[in-house]
Each structure stands twice: as C-alpha cells, then as structure tokens.
Write a protein that holds these residues in place. Structure first.
Motif, mmCIF file in Angstrom:
data_model
loop_
_atom_site.group_PDB
_atom_site.id
_atom_site.type_symbol
_atom_site.label_atom_id
_atom_site.label_comp_id
_atom_site.label_asym_id
_atom_site.label_seq_id
_atom_site.Cartn_x
_atom_site.Cartn_y
_atom_site.Cartn_z
ATOM 1 N N LYS A 68 8.873 28.586 8.527
ATOM 2 C CA LYS A 68 8.160 29.609 7.742
ATOM 3 C C LYS A 68 8.426 29.425 6.255
ATOM 4 O O LYS A 68 9.565 29.187 5.836
ATOM 5 C CB LYS A 68 8.633 31.002 8.163
ATOM 6 N N GLY A 69 7.381 29.565 5.462
ATOM 7 C CA GLY A 69 7.533 29.546 4.012
ATOM 8 C C GLY A 69 8.016 30.894 3.514
ATOM 9 O O GLY A 69 8.139 31.854 4.285
ATOM 10 N N ALA A 70 8.271 30.965 2.193
ATOM 11 C CA ALA A 70 8.794 32.202 1.630
ATOM 12 C C ALA A 70 7.735 33.302 1.611
ATOM 13 O O ALA A 70 8.053 34.484 1.706
ATOM 14 C CB ALA A 70 9.311 31.923 0.220
ATOM 15 N N GLN A 71 6.494 32.906 1.480
ATOM 16 C CA GLN A 71 5.393 33.874 1.407
ATOM 17 C C GLN A 71 4.435 33.613 2.565
ATOM 18 O O GLN A 71 4.361 32.494 3.062
ATOM 19 C CB GLN A 71 4.611 33.694 0.093
ATOM 20 N N PRO A 72 3.678 34.635 2.951
ATOM 21 C CA PRO A 72 2.675 34.379 3.994
ATOM 22 C C PRO A 72 1.582 33.437 3.490
ATOM 23 O O PRO A 72 1.393 33.305 2.280
ATOM 24 C CB PRO A 72 2.099 35.771 4.298
ATOM 25 N N GLY A 73 0.894 32.829 4.413
ATOM 26 C CA GLY A 73 -0.166 31.889 4.024
ATOM 27 C C GLY A 73 -0.689 31.174 5.256
ATOM 28 O O GLY A 73 -0.350 31.536 6.385
ATOM 29 N N PRO A 74 -1.478 30.145 5.044
ATOM 30 C CA PRO A 74 -2.105 29.454 6.183
ATOM 31 C C PRO A 74 -1.099 28.720 7.054
ATOM 32 O O PRO A 74 0.006 28.395 6.614
ATOM 33 C CB PRO A 74 -3.045 28.439 5.514
ATOM 34 N N GLY A 75 -1.488 28.460 8.283
ATOM 35 C CA GLY A 75 -0.667 27.682 9.215
ATOM 36 C C GLY A 75 -1.153 26.236 9.225
ATOM 37 O O GLY A 75 -2.323 25.969 9.476
ATOM 38 N N LEU A 76 -0.236 25.328 8.929
ATOM 39 C CA LEU A 76 -0.558 23.898 8.954
ATOM 40 C C LEU A 76 0.149 23.274 10.145
ATOM 41 O O LEU A 76 1.372 23.361 10.247
ATOM 42 C CB LEU A 76 -0.067 23.226 7.656
ATOM 43 N N ALA A 77 -0.592 22.647 11.049
ATOM 44 C CA ALA A 77 0.046 21.983 12.199
ATOM 45 C C ALA A 77 0.213 20.501 11.901
ATOM 46 O O ALA A 77 -0.718 19.842 11.434
ATOM 47 C CB ALA A 77 -0.803 22.168 13.450
ATOM 48 N N LEU A 78 1.421 20.002 12.145
ATOM 49 C CA LEU A 78 1.675 18.563 12.122
ATOM 50 C C LEU A 78 1.844 18.148 13.583
ATOM 51 O O LEU A 78 2.644 18.743 14.307
ATOM 52 C CB LEU A 78 2.942 18.243 11.317
ATOM 53 N N LEU A 79 1.083 17.135 13.993
ATOM 54 C CA LEU A 79 1.054 16.789 15.409
ATOM 55 C C LEU A 79 1.617 15.395 15.664
ATOM 56 O O LEU A 79 1.479 14.496 14.834
ATOM 57 C CB LEU A 79 -0.394 16.818 15.936
ATOM 58 N N GLY A 80 2.224 15.236 16.820
ATOM 59 C CA GLY A 80 2.633 13.910 17.302
ATOM 60 C C GLY A 80 2.347 13.856 18.793
ATOM 61 O O GLY A 80 2.617 14.818 19.518
ATOM 62 N N GLU A 81 1.791 12.735 19.236
ATOM 63 C CA GLU A 81 1.381 12.636 20.645
ATOM 64 C C GLU A 81 2.503 12.021 21.493
ATOM 65 O O GLU A 81 3.134 11.047 21.096
ATOM 66 C CB GLU A 81 0.090 11.810 20.741
ATOM 67 N N LEU A 82 2.711 12.588 22.657
ATOM 68 C CA LEU A 82 3.855 12.204 23.491
ATOM 69 C C LEU A 82 3.577 11.040 24.434
ATOM 70 O O LEU A 82 4.504 10.376 24.897
ATOM 71 C CB LEU A 82 4.260 13.405 24.370
#
Ligand code: ZN
Ligand code: ZN
Length: 442
Positions: A68-82
């Motif tokens: 979590k960042g210090a302030q609210p904001g958008p959600g960024l997903a970083l993905l890796g495939e298994l």
C-alpha cells in the motif's frame, strides 16, 4: 524520483544471487498450468520471508500480495506467470511430466519477486499513492485440455486460462492497470502492439466399427469424417479476411482403435485464432460447419464443444512507453524494438480488454520459445532486470499522487466492461451435436 528508483534497485542488487537461484530452482522443477503447487509454494515463501502477507490457492495455485502507498490511489498489478509448457523433447524437460520452462515463465517469477523486494524496501511505498498488487498467476499456456476440462466438470475452474479465472473470481476487481514482462530471445527488449485471440474446439466424430478388410461396407468411418472436415477447413482459408491473421490449426487426439477395424471414434482438437474477436467468431462458425460437413459426408455423427479461448491482446501504448523509458538504461535505446502484431495468444489479452495493460518482452534467452533449444543465457537480463524495470515503472506510475497512472486510466477506458467481457466468453461456449446416421446404419 530517480533517488527512489535507485534505492529500489539496490534492494534487488543486494539479493541478486537469491533471485537468480530461485529462478534456477523453478527452471529445475517445472510444473504445468493449474498444477504449479511447488512453484506457488516458493513464491508464497518468498513473500512471507520479506514480511509480505499473501493469499494462496487463488484459481487453484495463484498467489497474491499487496503493497500500500501512503495515499489512496489506483491499483497497479504486476504479474508473473507460474506455468511451464509440455515439451518432452527439451533437454531440461521433467522426465515424468514432460514439463519445461521453454517459454521462460520461471524468469517472470524471478522478476515479480525482484519487484516485490524493491518496492518493499522501507521508504519506497511511502512516496507512492495507490496500491501495487503482486500476482503470481497460474496456467497461461493453453494445454492439457483434457485435464482442465475435467477441472471444469468438477467446478474447480470455469475458464481454462489462469488470468481468466482470476478475473472471474474477482481478483482483478480492485486492479486499475496491469503489467508483466515476458522473457524472450532476439532483441534485448521489445514492445508489443497486438496479439491474436482464439476459441478452442473439441470435435468427436462417431461412426460404426466393423472389420476393415471383411466388412468395411457395414462400417461408418469416423476418421474419413474427420479427414474430410479438416480438408473442408482448408477450403475456407480464402474466405478469411486479409489482415486478420487467421490461424486454424488442428491435431487428431484419437484416430481410431486398431487398424483392422473401421474407426468409430475419432477426436480432433482445433484452435481458431484471429486478430479481432469478430474474426475469431467468424472462423469458428466456419470450422464448426466443416465438422458438420465431414459427419454428413460419411453418414456419421459429430459432437462439438467450442470453448472460450483467450481474447485478443491490445497493448496500452502509454504503459509501454513507461516501460520503454525505464528499460533503456539496461539495454540501450537501440536495442528496443517493436514486435508488431503477433499471431500467438495469451490470457494477458483478456486483461488488456478490461483495463490498460502492457506485455513487453525482455531478452536474456536463446532459441525460439516453445522449442527444444530455448534456454536462458544471460541471467541478469532474464531474471534480475525485469524486477528492476517493473519496480521503476510502478514508481513512475504511482508517485506524485499517482498522477501518471490516473492519467493513463482516464485516457484508456476499458475496451469491454466486465459484464460485456464475460458475455463474450460465454458466447463462445457452444455445445452441439449433428447426427447424420441413417436408421438402418445405427
Ligand atoms: Zn508460451
Ligand atoms: Zn509465455
């Protein structure tokens, strides 16, 4: 901001050997889609070791943690495939399962964990707004359909791709934009533009068994039906629109029981790919018509099951540019290329339909992906750099009140709403039987 990126990258450098070691461990223990239990356990263990709580068993094997960042904001997903692919001819293939990371997904996991390390360095998220969602995702490769269809029959999954399942289960509901970095050979870095989507088909041609030498006239040859159907598909090719990169390719899963008996049960698997979903649906309709033609010609029966495949990929240019800016210092501006349209497919395509997302490639491997000669030759570029680049992109996107992420989300509305996306998937799920067996022949 540059200072923040340096601090984040330093965390990766300090653990460089651990990251490379983990990638090599995954390379040595490949697991195919929805079976990545050990790989998932490694990922979860890594998250816990660096103090990141995580959820496991998502879409059977997925793992998800959040910063979590210090302030609210958008959600960024970083993905890796298994997942690994099945390629028994590869020298590193598992001798029992035939699984091997000949698509380089083990490197994606190294990148994801590197990014987790970098962004969890104290002080980094404090300067960012919003959230970074770290997701190790199952089953990108579309294979072992019998196994996955069985999982679907047992209601353990509904769709056959891991990201599709994660979307269905709501794990992308709080995600506004997403990125992943695939590993490749050739250029050191490459931006993607678009990729084909596809629908998959399973056709079971039924005839009647009879002695192939003595009484073929009493049989109904299901192999002939399948063979005519495949020829009929070839006759459709001139009708596929130019520029749509249509690919229709089949394998015969079962060709009969024994050569001295007229084949009565022949099973064909077909993928229909194209650049747009409309072209996929058009070619799928024609393919099903050809199956029917084969069954009609011999007076047999065909059961057809069409299943939703992956959606076309539309890479977000603005996000690709963030990647490009950050990757430059590692590979040099001259080594960054563009892949143009690719006729292969990925379930990252599904993600790009519902949010801005990017799927660039970093090098470090040699040989063609899915080939027996594919292997990593530059562990730093393949395993270490992706984590740094993803962390740096996250910093660019989420710093300063997440201004850049908000701007990209605002200017790149989803191509499909979630409900339209699911409708599109469900429209592709078709079950039909065409029975041309005459009474006398039953
Ligand atoms: Zn692959
Ligand atoms: Zn891949």
């Amino acid at each position: 901001m540059e200072e923040l990126k340096r601090a984040a990258c330093a965390a990766i450098d300090e653990h460089r050997d651990a990251i490379v070691g983990l990638a090599e461990k995954i390379w040595a223990h490949p697991e195919s889609g929805f079976k990545e239990h050990e790989t998932a356990r490694l990922v979860a263990g890594f998250f816990k070791n660096i103090g990141l709580p995580c959820r496991e068993g998502l879409a059977l094997t997925g793992v998800r943690a959040e910063l979590k960042g210090a302030q609210p904001g958008p959600g960024l997903a970083l993905l890796g495939e298994l997942d690994a692919i099945i390629l028994p001819g590869h020298p590193a293939a598992d001798p029992v399962t035939g699984a091997v990371h000949a698509c380089g997904h083990h490197a994606q996991i190294a990148g994801l964990l590197g990014a987790a390390l970098a962004l969890s360095r104290p002080g980094v998220m404090d300067k960012l707004s919003g959230r970074v969602i770290l997701m190790a995702v199952p089953a990108e490769e579309y294979l072992e359909l019998e196994f996955r269809r069985q999982l679907a029959r047992e209601n353990k999954i509904r769709y056959l791709g891991g990201k599709q399942e994660l979307i269905r289960l709501g794990h992308f509901d709080d995600v506004d934009l997403a990125m992943m970095i695939h590993t490749g050979s050739g250029r050191k870095a490459s931006l993607r533009t678009s990729m084909n989507g596809f629908t998959s088909h399973y056709a079971r041609f039924m005839g009647r068994a009879s002695h192939a030498g003595e009484f073929p006239h009493l049989g109904i040859n299901a192999l002939n039906a399948a063979s005519l159907a495949l020829q009929a598909v070839h006759s459709q090719r001139e009708t596929f629109p130019d520029g749509q990169h249509v690919r229709v390719h089949s394998i015969i899963r079962k060709g009969g029981e024994s050569v001295n008996t007229v084949p009565a049960d022949v099973q064909v698997e077909t993928m229909v790919r194209a650049k747009t979903i409309e072209a996929v649906l058009d070619a799928s309709r024609k393919t099903r018509r050809c199956y029917r033609a084969g069954a009609l010609a011999v007076g047999g029966r065909v059961d057809v099951e069409a299943m939703p495949g992956y959606m076309p990929l539309n890479d977000c240019r603005a996000m690709a540019e963030v990647f490009q800016r950050n990757v430059r210092q590692f590979v040099g501006a001259d080594s960054i290329g563009e892949s143009g349209h690719m006729a292969s497919s990925t379930d990252m395509g599904d993600v790009t339909q519902i949010m801005p997302a990017t799927h660039p490639t970093l090098g470090g491997a040699e040989g063609n992906s899915h080939s027996a000669d594919f292997h990593v030759v530059d562990p730093d570029l393949a395993y270490v750099v992706p984590g740094k680049v993803m962390a740096m992109c996250a910093i660019d996107l989420l710093c300063g009140g997440a201004g850049l992420a908000r701007d990209i989300v605002g200017k790149n509305p989803p191509m499909l709403s979630r409900s339209a996306y699911f409708r599109m998937l469900e429209e592709q799920a078709i079950s039909e039987t065409h029975d041309y067996m005459e009474d006398a022949a039953r």
